[in-house]
Scaffold this active site. Structure first.
Site, PDB file in Angstrom:
ATOM      1  N   CYS A 100       0.215   3.759   2.854  1.00  0.00           N
ATOM      2  CA  CYS A 100       0.864   3.140   4.276  1.00  0.00           C
ATOM      3  C   CYS A 100       2.145   3.587   4.149  1.00  0.00           C
ATOM      4  O   CYS A 100       2.529   3.483   5.344  1.00  0.00           O
ATOM      5  CB  CYS A 100       0.455   1.686   4.094  1.00  0.00           C
ATOM      6  SG  CYS A 100      -1.249   1.255   4.185  1.00  0.00           S
ATOM      7  N   CYS A 146       0.694  -1.068   0.140  1.00  0.00           N
ATOM      8  CA  CYS A 146      -0.128  -0.004  -0.062  1.00  0.00           C
ATOM      9  C   CYS A 146       0.710   1.246   0.055  1.00  0.00           C
ATOM     10  O   CYS A 146       1.584   1.504   0.944  1.00  0.00           O
ATOM     11  CB  CYS A 146      -0.847   0.165   1.264  1.00  0.00           C
ATOM     12  SG  CYS A 146      -1.718   1.543   1.648  1.00  0.00           S
TER      13      CYS A 146
END
Length: 98
Positions: free
Chosen positions: A26, A23
């Site tokens: 993230c 991600c």
């Protein structure tokens, strides 16, 4: 699941970061959380949970997207937000719940 309950009850203020290694947002959030931890010190415990390694826990907490941050105060959820958060917003949040 009981170990998660023990984890969030192990400190007065616990910020859980549900993330995934693939991600992009993230990865953007990770250094922000490091800075928040540096400033917050012992007031806050940050726990990172990889949704790919713990899908049942992510489903139980209804995590539909990553990153999802959940703040627990004395074992109770008091705040939740998906997406990247700024350091200032997170520090303000901590001050509100401390």
């Amino acid at each position: 699941m009981s170990s998660f309950k023990e984890l969030i009850a192990s400190h007065p203020l616990v910020l859980v970061d549900f993330f995934a290694t693939w991600c992009g947002p993230c990865k953007v959030l990770a250094p922000v959380l490091s800075e928040v931890k540096q400033e917050a010190g012992d007031r806050l415990k940050i726990v990172k949970i990889d949704v790919d390694k713990h899908p049942k826990l992510a489903a139980a907490k209804q995590v539909r997207g990553v990153p999802t941050l959940i703040l627990f105060k004395e074992g109770q959820q008091v705040w939740r937000q998906s997406g990247v958060q700024s350091k200032q917003a997170l520090l303000q949040l901590l001050n509100e719940h401390n």
